[in-house]
Design an enzyme around this catalytic site. Structure first.
Site, mmCIF file in Angstrom:
data_model
loop_
_atom_site.group_PDB
_atom_site.id
_atom_site.type_symbol
_atom_site.label_atom_id
_atom_site.label_comp_id
_atom_site.label_asym_id
_atom_site.label_seq_id
_atom_site.Cartn_x
_atom_site.Cartn_y
_atom_site.Cartn_z
ATOM 1 N N ASP A 58 0.875 -1.157 0.000
ATOM 2 C CA ASP A 58 0.000 0.000 0.000
ATOM 3 C C ASP A 58 0.924 1.222 0.000
ATOM 4 O O ASP A 58 2.114 1.118 0.289
ATOM 5 C CB ASP A 58 -0.948 0.003 1.207
ATOM 6 C CG ASP A 58 -2.130 0.948 0.976
ATOM 7 O OD1 ASP A 58 -2.082 1.769 0.026
ATOM 8 O OD2 ASP A 58 -3.112 0.888 1.738
HETATM 9 C C1 BGC Z 1 -4.877 3.387 0.104
HETATM 10 C C2 BGC Z 1 -4.975 2.455 -1.075
HETATM 11 C C3 BGC Z 1 -4.767 3.236 -2.338
HETATM 12 C C4 BGC Z 1 -3.407 3.907 -2.272
HETATM 13 C C5 BGC Z 1 -3.048 4.715 -3.494
HETATM 14 C C6 BGC Z 1 -3.628 4.233 0.066
HETATM 15 O O1 BGC Z 1 -3.715 5.263 0.993
HETATM 16 O O2 BGC Z 1 -4.936 2.653 1.289
HETATM 17 O O3 BGC Z 1 -6.196 1.791 -1.069
HETATM 18 O O4 BGC Z 1 -4.905 2.435 -3.454
HETATM 19 O O5 BGC Z 1 -3.397 4.797 -1.181
HETATM 20 O O6 BGC Z 1 -3.725 5.920 -3.530
#
Ligand code: BGC
Length: 748
Positions: free
Chosen positions: A277
């Site tokens: 993530d």
């Molecule tokens: C989130 C993800 C997301 C990623 C990219 C993170 O803060 O948890 O679900 O895809 O950011 O924006």
């Protein structure tokens, strides 16, 4: 180690790194890549292509692929023709990578795409065809704008009703979440676009998501928090898995060999790549050795990643898997070249299998097409749950209703999605007010009043005095109308990534508004947007009709009108148990944890499993939802059969539309193992089917079950076990409305 040894070790390490780099660069330059190199040949077996390409890469090139190039792209290696994987955020449509996040909002190009209904709405359809069509439309849009990968679906289970991201996921039940996730992934990947199932694993709260450590026993992981991911891997063949931010059982998910190696790869056979993530990588050796293949973001955004915001840690420094960090560890032997090959190989394999490697860049094509908009509207309409309909107030009878008061902070604003990285910026969005006006036509007078403001949206209207004035205006129009539609609920500032709600109560002013309107108009319909339970106890007994319309995407206004006027029969069912107070939740007392530690003390008793066990009836049970017609269930039959995998069972029954309107029913099949040697839930969802029926018509619905539907996870045997004996079959219209019962015998 002595000082001298330490210095020698440092010198040796430097020499080794230099040698690696020099040899690597020399090889890179001396090697001409023939155009008929096996890896370039799309007809070659994928594994052969992977090995061939790995064999041509320098160590430095391999290391360069472990971290992203920037916010949403992996590193390309032009020398070898390795493209970058261009990602787009999801899962409810393409969220602009130049969109409104802390890091990307400075980018100049605005970007709009179709806003589809939120995951929780898709789950409420209980219709995998909807999930698949949404996934497919998103896959088409991703491809049309020249990108390769969508960061979705979110399949985390709703453990805590306060979780800020409940709207993104598919609710509280692992089987429902698995079915929806699989369908979405099939839709996306059928377009040759990489789907990313997230967030592995047990990302069930936003509170302290960078630091919190969750203690979850193995059976609970296997039975509740793994199944949707397992199905994504084994049934949908998902190409990418995103690791979660927090720790599970002492280790960050991005460096957790139990999750990423033992379970994901060894037990489930995952062959794609794991992406972190954004900012969920917290060190170098651990993640690489655990098989976390790609750190995102990479490049500059990783280096400037925020670490703290006041006392709260919101990031981790980033840039853990850059070559500068990885190569010394390779030189020191703490990361082996074989591991590097495994990780890079996973990324390359995915590029080959998905077609990303071989695809020639195409000119951008149109998105947000009429067909994609139709998918959004259909999904939104099918998702709507009719919670209450006393005296059959709904659907509105246009021959009787000549004036409508449309009231509330969500009437003239389309609440398309919850907040955070999934919020899509659409070209347009239909507000419920517009949808209602359009459908009502000139024969019905529609008047609008705000009634109360959504907190934070207009500070001038947030004071008690301003609220009272707004409420008075609304009551005045409600008193004169044949029916009042009150549109309330949460906004993306209330339900969002990054923080959890602190209460299930509706935002200030909304309860009072409903109560005041209901007093002057007996035909009051409450319509609310929310991704999780909200407290409706203060007025649910005072209004005849209530609809939950979720965050319904850009077509929400049309969908609301479709259902209010009966063009669409409401067939959505709750994908979670609807409670009014967090105290009622099984997670109460074990959320948000103490000293950054959360004990999943309720174990497998999440949602209805808990309410059943304790004989508690929540406000509305899991699987609940009314229709404008009624359905009869009859003729349950259970047949035992045999397959290569062992004994099978076929459960069939008849469902009949007993009313005089067309409608759809979601038939739900639950099982109970009454003879088990371990404690098992009173019921577990093991099948469901959406059936559309014309008035008076009936259909046979059948379910196939095998041992996998009967098994629990044995921590002793480290395996799934179906114990011989009698199993109860319960078929019904919700988890608390079982219409038919039977049983079958699993033999030795
Ligand atoms: C989130 C993800 C997301 C990623 C990219 C993170 O803060 O948890 O679900 O895809 O950011 O924006």
């Amino acid at each position: 180690m002595t000082d001298l040894n330490l210095r020698n070790a440092h010198v040796l390490r430097r020499i080794l790194i230099l040698t690696i780099l020099v040899v690597g660069v020399a090889t890179a330059h001396s090697q001409d890549i023939p155009s008929n190199a096996p890896y370039k040949n799309a007809k070659m077996p994928v594994e052969q292509r992977v090995q061939d390409l790995l064999g041509r890469m320098t160590l430095e090139e391999k290391a360069s692929m472990l971290a992203g190039a920037n916010w949403m792209e992996s590193v390309a290696i032009p020398r070898l023709g390795i493209p970058s994987i261009k990602m787009a955020d999801g899962p409810m449509g393409i969220r602009s990578w130049a969109g409104p996040s802390k890091i990307t909002k400075t980018a100049s190009h605005p970007f709009s795409s179709t806003a589809f209904p939120a995951g929780i709405a898709v789950a409420a359809t209980w219709d995998p065809a909807v999930a698949q069509s949404v996934g497919q439309a998103i896959g088409q849009e991703v491809k049309a704008i020249g990108r390769d990968m969508i960061l979705g679906p979110t399949v985390n289970i709703q453990r805590v009703p306060l979780w800020g991201r409940n709207f993104e996921g598919y609710g509280e039940d692992p089987y429902l979440a698995a079915q929806m996730g699989v369908a979405y992934i099939n839709g996306v990947q059928g377009e040759g676009v990489i789907a990313t199932v997230k967030h592995f694993d047990a990302n069930n709260q936003e509170f302290e998501r960078h630091r919190v450590d969750e203690s979850i026993d193995e059976r609970t992981l296997q039975e509740i928090y793994f199944p949707a991911f397992k199905a994504a891997v084994q049934e949908a063949g998902v190409w990418s898995v995103m690791s979660a931010y927090q720790k599970v059982n002492g280790l960050y998910c991005s460096e957790n060999p139990f999750l990423l190696k033992d379970i994901l790869r060894k037990e489930w056979g995952f062959k794609g790549f794991v992406v972190s993530d954004w900012g969920s990588t917290y060190s170098t050796i651990g993640p690489v050795n655990a098989g976390m293949d790609l750190e995102m973001p990479g490049g500059e955004p990783a280096k400037s990643w925020l670490i703290t915001e006041g006392p709260k840690k919101v990031g981790n420094g980033g840039d853990w898997l850059s070559p500068e960090k990885v190569l010394p560890e390779v030189a020191a032997g703490r990361i082996t070249v074989a591991t590097l090959d495994d990780n890079v190989g996973s990324i390359l394999r995915t590029m080959f299998v998905s077609g990303v490697f071989d695809r020639a860049p195409t000119a951008p094509s149109e998105i947000d097409t009429p067909a994609q908009r139709a998918v959004a509207r259909h999904g939104a309409a099918e998702s709507i749950v009719l919670l209450k309909n006393d005296g059959n107030l709904l659907p509105l009878d246009s021959s009787k209703v000549k004036s409508l008061a449309v009231i509330g902070p969500s009437a003239a604003v389309a609440r398309t999605g919850g907040g955070g990285s999934s919020l899509v910026h659409p070209n347009y969005a239909i507000t419920p007010l517009d949808g209602i006006k359009e459908r009502a036509g000139s024969g019905v007078e529609v008047r609008y009043a705000l009634g109360t403001s959504m907190p934070g949206e207009d500070p001038a209207k947030d004071t008690p005095e301003a609220r009272e004035k707004l409420r008075t205006e609304a009551v005045a129009i409600a008193a004169k109308a044949d029916a009042a539609i009150v549109l309330i609920g949460n906004s993306p500032a209330v339900e969002s990534e990054d923080f959890d709600r602190t209460t299930l109560d509706l935002p200030a002013g909304q309860d009072e508004l409903v109560q005041a309107v209901a007093k002057v108009n007996h035909n009051t319909v409450v319509v609310f947007n929310a991704g999780a339970p909200v407290n409706i106890s203060r007025w649910v007994g005072q209004v005849p009709a209530v609809l939950d319309v979720w965050f319904g995407g850009q077509e929400i206004g049309h969908a609301v009108a479709d259902v209010l006027f009966g063009d669409v029969d409401p067939s959505g069912k709750l994908p979670f148990s609807f409670i009014n107070d967090f105290k009622e939740s099984p997670a109460y007392g074990n959320y948000p944890g103490e000293d950054l530690h959360v004990k999943y003390a309720e174990g497998i008793y999440v949602g209805y499993r808990y309410f059943d066990k304790h004989g508690i009836t929540p406000q509305f049970p899991f699987g609940y939802g009314l229709s404008y017609t009624t359905f009869g269930y009859s003729n349950l039959k259970i047949k035992s059969g045999k397959a290569a995998s062992g004994q099978t069972f076929e459960v069939s029954l008849e469902v009949r539309n007993q009313g005089n309107r067309a409608g759809a029913e979601i038939v739900q099949l639950y099982l109970h193992d009454g003879h088990s040697s371990v404690d098992r839930p009173v019921k577990e969802l093991k099948g469901f089917r959406r059936v559309e029926l014309a008035p008076g018509k009936s259909a046979t619905v059948s379910f196939k079950l095998d041992k996998s539907s009967l098994a629990y996870y044995s921590t002793q045997k480290k395996n799934w076990v179906a114990e011989p004996g009698s199993f109860d079959v319960m078929v019904g219209a919700s988890s608390a409305d079982i219409r038919l019962k039977g049983s079958f015998e699993l033999s030795q």
